[in-house]
Design an enzyme around this catalytic site. Structure first.
Site, PDB file in Angstrom:
ATOM      1  N   ALA A  14       0.808  -1.214   0.000  1.00  0.00           N
ATOM      2  CA  ALA A  14       0.000   0.000   0.000  1.00  0.00           C
ATOM      3  C   ALA A  14       0.844   1.268   0.000  1.00  0.00           C
ATOM      4  O   ALA A  14       0.347   2.344  -0.340  1.00  0.00           O
ATOM      5  CB  ALA A  14      -0.934  -0.003   1.213  1.00  0.00           C
ATOM      6  N   GLY A  17       5.907  -0.546  -3.989  1.00  0.00           N
ATOM      7  CA  GLY A  17       5.881  -1.780  -4.769  1.00  0.00           C
ATOM      8  C   GLY A  17       7.286  -2.146  -5.184  1.00  0.00           C
ATOM      9  O   GLY A  17       8.184  -1.293  -5.223  1.00  0.00           O
ATOM     10  N   ARG A  18       7.475  -3.436  -5.481  1.00  0.00           N
ATOM     11  CA  ARG A  18       8.805  -3.904  -5.860  1.00  0.00           C
ATOM     12  C   ARG A  18       8.683  -5.023  -6.876  1.00  0.00           C
ATOM     13  O   ARG A  18       7.679  -5.726  -6.923  1.00  0.00           O
ATOM     14  CB  ARG A  18       9.557  -4.454  -4.635  1.00  0.00           C
ATOM     15  CG  ARG A  18       9.623  -3.525  -3.467  1.00  0.00           C
ATOM     16  CD  ARG A  18      10.197  -4.194  -2.248  1.00  0.00           C
ATOM     17  NE  ARG A  18       9.387  -5.327  -1.813  1.00  0.00           N
ATOM     18  CZ  ARG A  18       9.744  -6.171  -0.846  1.00  0.00           C
ATOM     19  NH1 ARG A  18      10.895  -6.028  -0.232  1.00  0.00           N
ATOM     20  NH2 ARG A  18       8.962  -7.174  -0.503  1.00  0.00           N
ATOM     21  N   GLY A  82      -4.846  -6.734   0.407  1.00  0.00           N
ATOM     22  CA  GLY A  82      -6.147  -7.358   0.241  1.00  0.00           C
ATOM     23  C   GLY A  82      -7.287  -6.374   0.048  1.00  0.00           C
ATOM     24  O   GLY A  82      -7.107  -5.154   0.065  1.00  0.00           O
ATOM     25  N   ASP A 236      -0.642 -10.526   0.121  1.00  0.00           N
ATOM     26  CA  ASP A 236       0.759 -10.445   0.536  1.00  0.00           C
ATOM     27  C   ASP A 236       1.015 -11.093   1.892  1.00  0.00           C
ATOM     28  O   ASP A 236       2.088 -11.666   2.117  1.00  0.00           O
ATOM     29  CB  ASP A 236       1.250  -8.993   0.523  1.00  0.00           C
ATOM     30  CG  ASP A 236       0.342  -8.025   1.271  1.00  0.00           C
ATOM     31  OD1 ASP A 236      -0.587  -8.465   1.959  1.00  0.00           O
ATOM     32  OD2 ASP A 236       0.577  -6.798   1.147  1.00  0.00           O
ATOM     33  N   THR A 237       0.040 -11.047   2.791  1.00  0.00           N
ATOM     34  CA  THR A 237       0.244 -11.680   4.096  1.00  0.00           C
ATOM     35  C   THR A 237       0.329 -13.194   3.974  1.00  0.00           C
ATOM     36  O   THR A 237       1.102 -13.848   4.678  1.00  0.00           O
ATOM     37  CB  THR A 237      -0.884 -11.297   5.069  1.00  0.00           C
ATOM     38  OG1 THR A 237      -1.001  -9.878   5.102  1.00  0.00           O
ATOM     39  CG2 THR A 237      -0.577 -11.797   6.471  1.00  0.00           C
ATOM     40  N   THR A 259       2.851  -1.947   7.293  1.00  0.00           N
ATOM     41  CA  THR A 259       1.794  -0.950   7.439  1.00  0.00           C
ATOM     42  C   THR A 259       0.758  -1.439   8.446  1.00  0.00           C
ATOM     43  O   THR A 259       0.252  -0.677   9.271  1.00  0.00           O
ATOM     44  CB  THR A 259       1.126  -0.685   6.076  1.00  0.00           C
ATOM     45  OG1 THR A 259       2.110  -0.182   5.180  1.00  0.00           O
ATOM     46  CG2 THR A 259       0.000   0.320   6.210  1.00  0.00           C
ATOM     47  N   GLY A 407       8.914  -5.101   7.439  1.00  0.00           N
ATOM     48  CA  GLY A 407       9.703  -3.944   7.844  1.00  0.00           C
ATOM     49  C   GLY A 407       9.944  -3.877   9.335  1.00  0.00           C
ATOM     50  O   GLY A 407      11.022  -3.460   9.794  1.00  0.00           O
TER      51      GLY A 407
END
Length: 472
Positions: A14, A17-18, A82, A236-237, A259, A407
């Site tokens: 959010a 991005g990579r 999500g 992603d989780t 985040t 992070g």
């Protein structure tokens, strides 16, 4: 399949991005970040939206860099945050703006839902009520623009849509489906009753697809001819959890810290009932369909949004280390934040919102940035500990460790605060969790690795870990 395999992970968050390439050789994984780009929702009038063409342009640019650097690139997979989604027509063209989940358009529908249908829908789907749920977003869209029911042919979550742009196939991957409040908690199918309650057209969704399967070669990007699109866990989780080198006996809790703070565990069965609903347990899924019960609270978003209030703030890794060191020396907060407070979800001024909560409790706000860092990290640590105790009571399990990636795993103050508050050792891995889980599923889909358990066994041998032991 050659001994060395290169897989590109499009990892959309959010705030950034990579595109990361995972190189698998001799049962070892090496990551190379080839492209990184910022992300943020943008306001237009009273609403908030994602800039989808920008995101796709950056992802495409990253893939071209990946192919140039790794000419034998074998595959690509995508994961994202999500709940947000793209409504498209039969040809795949978007027919409605892509709202961001922090948009306030669902506040009133959420209040009504809490008062009426929430207990029933939780029993059906195992998903707690949040203002950002896909269910409430789509319900509001249909109320605001009834004609969209005829115009839209499909609803694709963000990762699903990027997979479509890559492969031409419209699939709804199960891990991100499970975050919608539409999936039947007792099967891997949609809940028709939940969709009917919210008034959602059933044909908008295809049967939930399990991850780690091939979708087809990349199309419409000539430079990527022959590169296979593989369905990674869309959420992603779920990718972050898949990357965790967890104990086989199920005694580890997983914490994906970014985040959001997302803490949970893997299970063959959901965690349901009145107590689970009160604790807001979210019965999400892994890419293979197994359950991933978790609790979420506001994470380092609190810090990200507090930073703009200070003229002097860290701009690189060295400055972050210095700030964390100052925060460690700051006095312990007399009062911690309630990290479940909806007032902190998306305020116009995070520092002011934090100060207001403290003042309501009769506490003084911190005097400097280091004080806010200490307050936020200690508060998140307490939030993590509350989730641990809740899961032990609800599941009957005794957890022995918390494995942390994301992070927050690099923030020693947060890791120590979590260990101290929970009474459990916190194991921090130098691991790009979401990208690693994405690549792992690509390797499985390509037939290079047998399954996620085999991947974890190989990965555990190469990972360095820092263990934070509880001090009290």
């Amino acid at each position: 399949m050659p001994q060395t395999v290169h897989c590109a992970a499009i990892d959309l968050g959010a705030t950034s991005g990579r595109v990361i390439v995972g190189t698998w050789s001799k049962n070892r994984l090496e990551l190379t970040e080839v492209h990184r780009f910022p992300n943020q929702f943008r306001s237009l009038g009273a609403n908030d939206y994602w800039d989808l063409p920008y995101l796709w342009g950056e992802a495409r640019a990253g893939l071209l860099k990946a192919k140039a650097r790794f000419p034998k690139l074998a595959s690509v997979g995508c994961d994202a945050w999500g709940v947000d989604h793209v409504l498209v027509n039969a040809a795949g063209r978007p027919v409605y703006p892509v709202h961001a989940y922090r948009d306030k358009r669902t506040l009133e529908p959420a209040k009504k839902f809490e008062q009426t249908g929430y207990p029933r829908i939780y029993a059906l789907t195992g998903l707690p009520s949040h203002v950002f749920n896909t269910s409430l977003q789509l319900q509001e869209t249909l109320a605001a623009c009834p004609g969209i029911a005829r115009t839209a042919a499909r609803c694709l979550f963000i990762a699903d849509y990027f997979n479509f742009l890559l492969s031409g196939r419209m699939e709804n991957e199960i891990s991100i489906c499970s975050h919608s409040q539409f999936l039947d908690v007792k099967s891997t199918e949609w809940s028709g009753a939940a969709m009917k309650y919210f008034g959602i057209p059933r044909h908008w969704f295809s049967r939930p697809a399990l991850a780690a399967q091939k979708l087809g070669p990349v199309r419409d990007i000539p430079e990527l001819a022959g590169v296979e699109t593989v369905l990674a866990p869309g959420h992603d989780t779920a990718c972050a959890f898949a990357a965790m080198p967890a104990a086989a006996d199920g005694s580890d809790l997983y914490l994906s810290s970014g985040t959001w703070s997302l803490l949970g565990f893997e299970s063959d069965t959901p965690v349901l009932g009145e107590a689970a609903r009160a604790a807001r347990v979210s019965n999400e899924r892994m890419g293979d369909g197994r359950y991933r019960p978790l609790r979420s609270c506001l994470g380092l978003w609190l810090l990200e949004q507090t930073l703009p209030a200070f003229a002097a703030r860290p701009a690189n890794a060295a400055q972050w280390r210095k700030l964390i060191a100052l925060a460690e020396k700051a006095p312990a907060p007399a009062r911690l934040l309630d990290v479940t407070d909806a007032a902190l979800f998306n305020p116009p001024d995070m520092r002011a919102a934090i100060d207001a909560q403290l003042k309501r409790a009769g506490a003084r706000p911190p005097r400097d940035l280091a004080g806010y860092v200490r307050l936020i990290c200690d508060s998140l640590g307490r939030g993590h500990a509350d989730a641990v105790r809740s899961f032990e009571e609800l599941s009957g399990r005794q957890f022995r460790r918390i494995l942390i990636v994301g992070g927050g795993s690099k923030n020693r103050l947060l890791c120590q605060a979590t260990a101290d508050a929970s009474g459990l050792p916190v194991v921090s891995y130098a691991l790009e969790g979401t990208a690693v889980g994405n690549v792992a599923n690509q390797l499985i889909g390509l037939g290079v690795v047998r399954d996620i358990r085999a991947f974890r066994a190989h990965l555990a041998r190469q990972l360095a870990a820092t263990v934070y032991t509880p001090r009290r």
